[in-house]
Design a protein around this motif. Structure first.
Motif, PDB file in Angstrom:
ATOM      1  N   ALA A 217       0.834  -1.202   0.000  1.00  0.00           N
ATOM      2  CA  ALA A 217       0.000   0.000   0.000  1.00  0.00           C
ATOM      3  C   ALA A 217       0.868   1.251   0.000  1.00  0.00           C
ATOM      4  N   ALA A 218       1.956   1.238   0.764  1.00  0.00           N
ATOM      5  CA  ALA A 218       2.848   2.399   0.824  1.00  0.00           C
ATOM      6  C   ALA A 218       3.502   2.653  -0.529  1.00  0.00           C
ATOM      7  N   ARG A 219       3.928   1.593  -1.198  1.00  0.00           N
ATOM      8  CA  ARG A 219       4.552   1.741  -2.516  1.00  0.00           C
ATOM      9  C   ARG A 219       3.570   2.351  -3.521  1.00  0.00           C
ATOM     10  N   GLU A 220       2.356   1.821  -3.536  1.00  0.00           N
ATOM     11  CA  GLU A 220       1.344   2.335  -4.463  1.00  0.00           C
ATOM     12  C   GLU A 220       0.936   3.764  -4.112  1.00  0.00           C
ATOM     13  N   LEU A 221       0.846   4.062  -2.821  1.00  0.00           N
ATOM     14  CA  LEU A 221       0.507   5.416  -2.390  1.00  0.00           C
ATOM     15  C   LEU A 221       1.596   6.394  -2.819  1.00  0.00           C
ATOM     16  N   ARG A 222       2.844   6.003  -2.659  1.00  0.00           N
ATOM     17  CA  ARG A 222       3.957   6.852  -3.064  1.00  0.00           C
ATOM     18  C   ARG A 222       3.873   7.158  -4.568  1.00  0.00           C
ATOM     19  N   GLN A 223       3.561   6.132  -5.364  1.00  0.00           N
ATOM     20  CA  GLN A 223       3.447   6.343  -6.810  1.00  0.00           C
ATOM     21  C   GLN A 223       2.250   7.233  -7.156  1.00  0.00           C
ATOM     22  N   ALA A 224       1.137   7.008  -6.489  1.00  0.00           N
ATOM     23  CA  ALA A 224      -0.059   7.821  -6.750  1.00  0.00           C
ATOM     24  C   ALA A 224       0.195   9.278  -6.385  1.00  0.00           C
ATOM     25  N   MET A 225       0.838   9.516  -5.260  1.00  0.00           N
ATOM     26  CA  MET A 225       1.097  10.893  -4.843  1.00  0.00           C
ATOM     27  C   MET A 225       2.108  11.575  -5.760  1.00  0.00           C
ATOM     28  N   ALA A 226       3.053  10.819  -6.301  1.00  0.00           N
ATOM     29  CA  ALA A 226       3.991  11.401  -7.262  1.00  0.00           C
ATOM     30  C   ALA A 226       3.224  11.864  -8.501  1.00  0.00           C
ATOM     31  N   ALA A 227       2.263  11.060  -8.941  1.00  0.00           N
ATOM     32  CA  ALA A 227       1.442  11.439 -10.095  1.00  0.00           C
ATOM     33  C   ALA A 227       0.587  12.660  -9.771  1.00  0.00           C
ATOM     34  N   VAL A 228       0.009  12.692  -8.578  1.00  0.00           N
ATOM     35  CA  VAL A 228      -0.823  13.822  -8.167  1.00  0.00           C
ATOM     36  C   VAL A 228       0.018  15.096  -8.102  1.00  0.00           C
ATOM     37  N   ARG A 229       1.203  15.005  -7.534  1.00  0.00           N
ATOM     38  CA  ARG A 229       2.066  16.188  -7.446  1.00  0.00           C
ATOM     39  C   ARG A 229       2.414  16.710  -8.839  1.00  0.00           C
ATOM     40  N   GLY A 230       2.574  15.802  -9.783  1.00  0.00           N
ATOM     41  CA  GLY A 230       2.858  16.199 -11.154  1.00  0.00           C
ATOM     42  C   GLY A 230       1.691  16.904 -11.816  1.00  0.00           C
ATOM     43  N   MET A 231       0.459  16.584 -11.396  1.00  0.00           N
ATOM     44  CA  MET A 231      -0.735  17.207 -11.959  1.00  0.00           C
ATOM     45  C   MET A 231      -1.049  18.558 -11.342  1.00  0.00           C
ATOM     46  N   ALA A 232      -0.542  18.785 -10.141  1.00  0.00           N
ATOM     47  CA  ALA A 232      -0.881  20.011  -9.406  1.00  0.00           C
ATOM     48  C   ALA A 232      -0.332  21.237 -10.126  1.00  0.00           C
ATOM     49  N   ALA A 233      -1.078  22.304 -10.046  1.00  0.00           N
ATOM     50  CA  ALA A 233      -0.651  23.570 -10.648  1.00  0.00           C
ATOM     51  C   ALA A 233       0.568  24.094  -9.900  1.00  0.00           C
ATOM     52  N   PRO A 234       1.491  24.702 -10.623  1.00  0.00           N
ATOM     53  CA  PRO A 234       2.660  25.264  -9.942  1.00  0.00           C
ATOM     54  C   PRO A 234       2.233  26.370  -8.982  1.00  0.00           C
ATOM     55  N   ARG A 235       2.942  26.463  -7.900  1.00  0.00           N
ATOM     56  CA  ARG A 235       2.626  27.493  -6.909  1.00  0.00           C
ATOM     57  C   ARG A 235       3.168  28.828  -7.370  1.00  0.00           C
ATOM     58  N   GLU A 236       2.466  29.858  -6.993  1.00  0.00           N
ATOM     59  CA  GLU A 236       2.832  31.206  -7.403  1.00  0.00           C
ATOM     60  C   GLU A 236       3.628  31.935  -6.325  1.00  0.00           C
ATOM     61  N   THR A 237       4.197  31.210  -5.401  1.00  0.00           N
ATOM     62  CA  THR A 237       4.956  31.871  -4.342  1.00  0.00           C
ATOM     63  C   THR A 237       6.345  32.235  -4.844  1.00  0.00           C
ATOM     64  N   GLY A 238       6.826  33.364  -4.404  1.00  0.00           N
ATOM     65  CA  GLY A 238       8.142  33.815  -4.812  1.00  0.00           C
ATOM     66  C   GLY A 238       9.230  33.124  -4.005  1.00  0.00           C
ATOM     67  N   ASP A 239      10.419  33.144  -4.535  1.00  0.00           N
ATOM     68  CA  ASP A 239      11.538  32.560  -3.814  1.00  0.00           C
ATOM     69  C   ASP A 239      12.319  33.664  -3.103  1.00  0.00           C
ATOM     70  N   ARG A 240      13.422  33.326  -2.537  1.00  0.00           N
ATOM     71  CA  ARG A 240      14.215  34.274  -1.748  1.00  0.00           C
ATOM     72  C   ARG A 240      14.677  35.459  -2.598  1.00  0.00           C
ATOM     73  N   VAL A 241      15.036  35.205  -3.833  1.00  0.00           N
ATOM     74  CA  VAL A 241      15.493  36.284  -4.703  1.00  0.00           C
ATOM     75  C   VAL A 241      14.367  37.288  -4.933  1.00  0.00           C
ATOM     76  N   ASP A 242      13.144  36.784  -5.137  1.00  0.00           N
ATOM     77  CA  ASP A 242      11.997  37.673  -5.328  1.00  0.00           C
ATOM     78  C   ASP A 242      11.750  38.529  -4.089  1.00  0.00           C
ATOM     79  N   GLU A 243      11.897  37.922  -2.907  1.00  0.00           N
ATOM     80  CA  GLU A 243      11.704  38.666  -1.658  1.00  0.00           C
ATOM     81  C   GLU A 243      12.733  39.787  -1.531  1.00  0.00           C
ATOM     82  N   LEU A 244      13.998  39.477  -1.840  1.00  0.00           N
ATOM     83  CA  LEU A 244      15.049  40.492  -1.745  1.00  0.00           C
ATOM     84  C   LEU A 244      14.833  41.608  -2.756  1.00  0.00           C
ATOM     85  N   ALA A 245      14.400  41.273  -3.956  1.00  0.00           N
ATOM     86  CA  ALA A 245      14.137  42.292  -4.973  1.00  0.00           C
ATOM     87  C   ALA A 245      12.985  43.196  -4.543  1.00  0.00           C
ATOM     88  N   ALA A 246      11.965  42.629  -3.935  1.00  0.00           N
ATOM     89  CA  ALA A 246      10.831  43.434  -3.470  1.00  0.00           C
ATOM     90  C   ALA A 246      11.262  44.380  -2.363  1.00  0.00           C
TER      91      ALA A 246
END
Length: 85
Positions: free
Chosen positions: A44-73
């Motif tokens: 179950a853990a192996r299959e769950l790990r594979q399913a979650m990897a697929a789900v993470r791949g489908m998720a929309a990219p997050r719009e949060t800035g990184d450290r460089v964006d924070e420093l520029a702001a």
């Protein structure tokens, strides 16, 4: 595992009622929680790990800035506060 999986799906913006892979991940998490021996749990853990990897791949990219964006702001804010010469 069910609570953690449901929380991660929510964080990713995946609705398991509208996404078969998300629903499968919740089902696998339930199976992992109910596993009676290590062989069941491992499968179950192996299959769950594979399913979650697929789900993470489908998720929309997050719009949060990184450290460089924070420093520029911050630099832009400081520049805006400086009096013009």
């Amino acid at each position: 595992m069910y609570k953690a999986t449901a929380a991660e799906l929510a964080d990713l913006g995946i609705n398991p009622e509208a996404n078969a892979t998300g629903a499968a991940a919740l089902r696998l998490a339930t199976e992992l929680d109910a596993a009676r021996d290590s062989k069941e749990a491992a499968a179950a853990a192996r299959e769950l790990r594979q399913a979650m990897a697929a789900v993470r791949g489908m998720a929309a990219p997050r719009e949060t800035g990184d450290r460089v964006d924070e420093l520029a702001a911050r630099a832009a804010q400081r520049a805006a506060r400086r009096p013009s010469a």
